[in-house]
Design a protein around this motif. Sequence first.
Motif, PDB file in Angstrom:
ATOM      1  N   SER A  66      27.858  41.714  57.709  1.00 22.95           N
ATOM      2  CA  SER A  66      26.524  42.518  57.921  1.00 22.95           C
ATOM      3  C   SER A  66      25.458  41.762  58.500  1.00 22.95           C
ATOM      4  O   SER A  66      25.595  40.485  58.914  1.00 22.95           O
ATOM      5  CB  SER A  66      26.061  42.977  56.681  1.00 22.95           C
ATOM      6  N   ASN A  67      24.164  42.415  58.700  1.00 22.29           N
ATOM      7  CA  ASN A  67      23.171  41.320  59.215  1.00 22.29           C
ATOM      8  C   ASN A  67      21.853  41.952  58.681  1.00 22.29           C
ATOM      9  O   ASN A  67      21.927  42.894  57.660  1.00 22.29           O
ATOM     10  CB  ASN A  67      23.022  41.518  60.849  1.00 22.29           C
ATOM     11  N   GLU A  94      19.351  35.827  57.715  1.00 22.50           N
ATOM     12  CA  GLU A  94      20.744  36.275  58.299  1.00 22.50           C
ATOM     13  C   GLU A  94      21.471  34.933  58.277  1.00 22.50           C
ATOM     14  O   GLU A  94      21.054  33.876  58.840  1.00 22.50           O
ATOM     15  CB  GLU A  94      20.482  36.632  59.918  1.00 22.50           C
ATOM     16  N   HIS A  98      25.106  35.497  62.115  1.00 14.60           N
ATOM     17  CA  HIS A  98      25.234  36.777  61.964  1.00 14.60           C
ATOM     18  C   HIS A  98      23.690  37.367  62.434  1.00 14.60           C
ATOM     19  O   HIS A  98      22.827  36.571  62.584  1.00 14.60           O
ATOM     20  CB  HIS A  98      25.252  37.115  60.422  1.00 14.60           C
ATOM     21  N   GLY A  99      23.717  38.554  63.185  1.00  9.99           N
ATOM     22  CA  GLY A  99      22.510  38.837  63.752  1.00  9.99           C
ATOM     23  C   GLY A  99      21.951  38.428  64.744  1.00  9.99           C
ATOM     24  O   GLY A  99      22.672  37.564  65.670  1.00  9.99           O
ATOM     25  N   ARG A 103      25.907  31.264  66.338  1.00 10.75           N
ATOM     26  CA  ARG A 103      27.236  30.810  65.748  1.00 10.75           C
ATOM     27  C   ARG A 103      26.761  29.198  65.822  1.00 10.75           C
ATOM     28  O   ARG A 103      26.638  28.728  66.944  1.00 10.75           O
ATOM     29  CB  ARG A 103      28.243  31.148  66.398  1.00 10.75           C
ATOM     30  N   GLU A 207      29.636  42.762  62.023  1.00  9.45           N
ATOM     31  CA  GLU A 207      29.583  41.374  62.159  1.00  9.45           C
ATOM     32  C   GLU A 207      31.121  40.924  61.849  1.00  9.45           C
ATOM     33  O   GLU A 207      31.839  41.351  61.258  1.00  9.45           O
ATOM     34  CB  GLU A 207      28.686  40.695  61.249  1.00  9.45           C
ATOM     35  N   ASP A 208      31.519  39.564  62.430  1.00  8.37           N
ATOM     36  CA  ASP A 208      32.602  38.937  61.978  1.00  8.37           C
ATOM     37  C   ASP A 208      32.415  37.770  60.913  1.00  8.37           C
ATOM     38  O   ASP A 208      31.075  37.491  60.581  1.00  8.37           O
ATOM     39  CB  ASP A 208      33.146  37.946  63.114  1.00  8.37           C
ATOM     40  N   GLU A 209      33.323  37.515  60.243  1.00  7.30           N
ATOM     41  CA  GLU A 209      33.156  36.411  58.962  1.00  7.30           C
ATOM     42  C   GLU A 209      33.820  35.301  59.414  1.00  7.30           C
ATOM     43  O   GLU A 209      35.104  35.407  59.956  1.00  7.30           O
ATOM     44  CB  GLU A 209      33.624  37.058  57.667  1.00  7.30           C
TER      45      GLU A 209
END
Length: 336
Positions: A66-67, A94, A98-99, A103, A207-209
């Motif tokens: 999420s974001n 965030e 994320h958002g 990264r 989103e990715d984790e």
Amino acid sequence: MQSSSELFPVALISAELRGDLSEDVYRLKPGNSPDFSVELALTRLGMHGQDARRGVPVILLHGSFSNRRFWYSPRGLGLGPFLARAGFDVWIAEMRGHGLSPRNQAYRHNRVADYARYDLPAIAAFVREQSGQVPHWVGHSLGGIILAAALGGHYLGESEVASAALFGSQISRIYWPLKVPPVEWGGRLLLKRFPVLSGARLKRGPEDEPIGLALETLRWHGLFGRFGERGNDWWAGLAEVRVPVLAVAARGDHQDPAWACRKLLEQFGSPQREFLCLGKRHGHSDDYGHIEMLVSKPAQGEVWPLVEHWLRHLALPARPGTDGSGDRAQHASIHP
């Protein structure tokens, strides 16, 4: 990077008006972790024209996959805008990658331990610097787990946390196959082949984790796993926490069941603890789910006002009554 803080480099990357709301987005570069590329996006919401009269600060932490949009939709809806319109100074964090948070170089290896040890203290310090007050915190799902880790690990204390509200957050649900070492080892070998868990492919969110988060979770749920990191038992540390805590579960949440959310709350040593289960048998209009407990039309009318009441009074409104099990229908106060 343009600095608007004496703590570390901070850039104001946007300042916009969104209807009746003012939206300021900051990007923090605290430089306090082994990965110096970490930058964190922090959105501040307030009412247009009332910047000089900001209220009590509240920091919102999103869950996995999420974001910030979990709290604040592009149409200006969500718990974030609701609290801003109620007079609170709202900050939406965030997590790394994320958002609006880019990264970091070691994104693949990000863990709850990194968020709790490095990122939340930096966010707390900046919000305190900007607002001059100790913030309240609200976390959903993984956001609540990260907050619990920071408190149990003593990375955050009473000087950074006025209260903590945990929605759908637990770490006690047992996954029996992971108690078999070969199964856990096989899971680790499989996960290490991937850099991320895709929220889109898993249909879990936008989103990715990072895979480091999944590996950390496997360790928690393994045969001799514990909620913590080497040399720091977060679970045991929660017994020393004294800030007011609210835990909210949802009867229709099969991912993070109510009994497990309550168990996390009961581990806190806080003199002031409240538990709330959202469901029809407890007097609510719906058996809320994991997301719907905060993002739904019924939540807007039933849950958001309860959050506001908690933040103002550090207590839930009293509604007496019992269900068939003998538990209070609306909520229960828990005393150590």
